[in-house]
Enzyme design. Structure first.
Site, PDB file in Angstrom:
ATOM      1  N   HIS A 165       0.818  -1.226   0.000  1.00 35.10           N
ATOM      2  CA  HIS A 165       0.000   0.000   0.000  1.00 35.10           C
ATOM      3  C   HIS A 165       0.848   1.272   0.000  1.00 35.10           C
ATOM      4  CE1 HIS A 165      -3.714  -2.189   0.465  1.00 35.10           C
ATOM      5  NE2 HIS A 165      -3.348  -2.736   1.612  1.00 35.10           N
ATOM      6  N   ASP A 201      -2.698 -10.376  -2.618  1.00 29.67           N
ATOM      7  CA  ASP A 201      -3.280  -9.981  -1.334  1.00 29.67           C
ATOM      8  C   ASP A 201      -4.778  -9.686  -1.538  1.00 29.67           C
ATOM      9  OD1 ASP A 201      -2.182  -8.608   1.486  1.00 29.67           O
ATOM     10  OD2 ASP A 201      -3.993  -7.621   0.724  1.00 29.67           O
ATOM     11  N   HIS A 203      -6.322  -7.165  -0.616  1.00 30.09           N
ATOM     12  CA  HIS A 203      -6.515  -5.737  -0.877  1.00 30.09           C
ATOM     13  C   HIS A 203      -5.703  -5.283  -2.100  1.00 30.09           C
ATOM     14  CE1 HIS A 203      -7.156  -6.422   3.487  1.00 30.09           C
ATOM     15  NE2 HIS A 203      -8.232  -5.709   3.242  1.00 30.09           N
ATOM     16  N   ASP A 290      -4.443 -12.848   3.224  1.00 32.53           N
ATOM     17  CA  ASP A 290      -5.711 -12.439   3.836  1.00 32.53           C
ATOM     18  C   ASP A 290      -6.899 -12.775   2.950  1.00 32.53           C
ATOM     19  OD1 ASP A 290      -4.754 -10.500   2.093  1.00 32.53           O
ATOM     20  OD2 ASP A 290      -4.861  -8.854   3.525  1.00 32.53           O
TER      21      ASP A 290
HETATM   22 ZN   LIG Z   1      -4.340  -7.129   2.594  1.00 33.20          ZN
END
Ligand SMILES: [Zn+2]
Length: 347
Positions: A165, A201, A203, A290
């Site tokens: 991120h 991931d 996200h 995740d």
């Molecule tokens: Zn994540």
């Protein structure tokens, strides 16, 4: 497979993050990395290394100089404001959104924390810079190892804090330095003409996308929860395909809440097909687990044994591969899930 472990990761341990009006304990804890390391050791692996000092010249090819300077000095500035700040973590409270200027760097520390961040869930602590630098060093050493002709075909950088991120000029989402982007840059600098970063991931890898969005030498691909409902919300849609020289070299495959393993794996296979067609000569896998069905902050339905299949599928890319560790917050299953990916890759 070489495993490069960050021995300084636990210098970074945030106390609290902001969640729906409450300060709550951070999901991103130091125990995560120890559990992964324990699982890899218990699996009989023997090729472990610790990194040297992070090569700052590499970091400057991925992140802005002003951002790196801020990270390096942030904690000292924070404590200089008031000695009692040493018992608190830094969290931002004001941001330059649309219409504000991000080119003028404010003198006030609180304003600069906002300038260089995008959420209030990523505490900056006394040891953040040292942990993040050592994590980046893991990514650099892992990439240099696989880029060496006599080196391993694959390496795993046990990076913590995670990185995907973090953008060229900002932190957020528990991330400060973009380890996957750093590994990709090292692979390019070692001679690869095009490198792919495949982010699996839960996200979207917004930071990696932002870093390479206008570049054709790094193809960024991300399979993730649809940003209409899932963090980081403001990037990761299918119509973001790259810009300028990078047009056509960004692929987002957002999937709805509740997606099960078959549909998720099919998206990963689609990404791998595009990666091969683009002629990527090496691959960085931003490995968050995740997507696991038991993850407390995510909603895909991937079982532990499915990660073996993911590993086998990734190996099918047939190129030198560096893994970086990203998310995964079902801590008790984290070690098994990461080990399964690597075991599947090597099966
Ligand atoms: Zn994540």
């Amino acid at each position: 497979m070489l495993i490069v472990h960050n021995p300084h990761h636990d210098d970074h341990q945030g106390r609290q993050e902001m969640f729906r009006g409450h300060l709550v304990p951070c999901h991103e804890t130091a125990s995560r990395l120890e559990i992964v390391l324990d699982a890899l050791r218990a699996g009989g692996r023997s090729s472990f290394a610790t990194p040297g000092e992070a090569d700052m010249a590499v970091l400057r090819r991925v992140h802005s100089a002003r951002y790196l300077d801020f990270l390096a000095g942030a904690w000292d500035e924070w404590v200089a404001l008031a000695p009692s700040n040493a018992g608190l973590d830094v969290l931002p409270s004001v941001w330059p959104v649309r219409g504000f200027r991000a080119d003028v760097v404010p003198d006030t520390f609180a304003a600069r924390v906002g300038l260089y961040s995008f959420d209030c869930g990523t505490p900056l602590t006394a040891g953040t810079w040292s942990a993040a630098r050592a994590g980046a060093a893991c990514a650099i050493d892992a990439a240099r190892a696989v880029a060496t002709a006599s080196g391993p075909r694959a390496a795993m950088a046990l990076t913590r804090p995670p990185g995907h991120h973090a953008g060229p000029d900002f932190f957020g989402g528990y991330c400060f330095l973009n380890n996957a982007a750093i590994a990709a840059q090292v692979l390019l600098d070692a001679g690869a003409r095009r490198v792919a970063v495949l982010d699996v991931d839960y996200h979207h890898g917004n930071g990696t996308q932002s870093i390479f969005y206008e570049r054709a030498d790094v193809f960024t691909l991300s399979v993730h929860g649809d940003p209409r409902t899932e963090y980081p919300f403001f990037l990761g849609h299918a119509d973001e395909t790259g810009q300028g020289a990078g047009a056509g070299f960004n692929l987002n495959l957002p999937l709805p809440v509740g997606t099960g393993f078959p549909a998720w794996l099919a998206a990963v296979e689609t990404a791998l097909g595009r990666l091969a067609a683009a002629g990527a000569e090496a691959m960085v896998v931003a490995l968050g687990v995740d997507t696991f069905e038991g993850d407390p902050i995510s909603s895909f339905r991937v079982a532990s044994e499915d990660f073996l299949r993911l590993g086998r599928t990734l190996r099918g890319a047939g190129v030198p591969t560096v893994f970086t560790l990203e998310g995964g917050y079902a801590v008790e299953a984290l070690g098994r899930n990461v080990a399964n990916v690597l075991d599947g890759f090597e099966a």
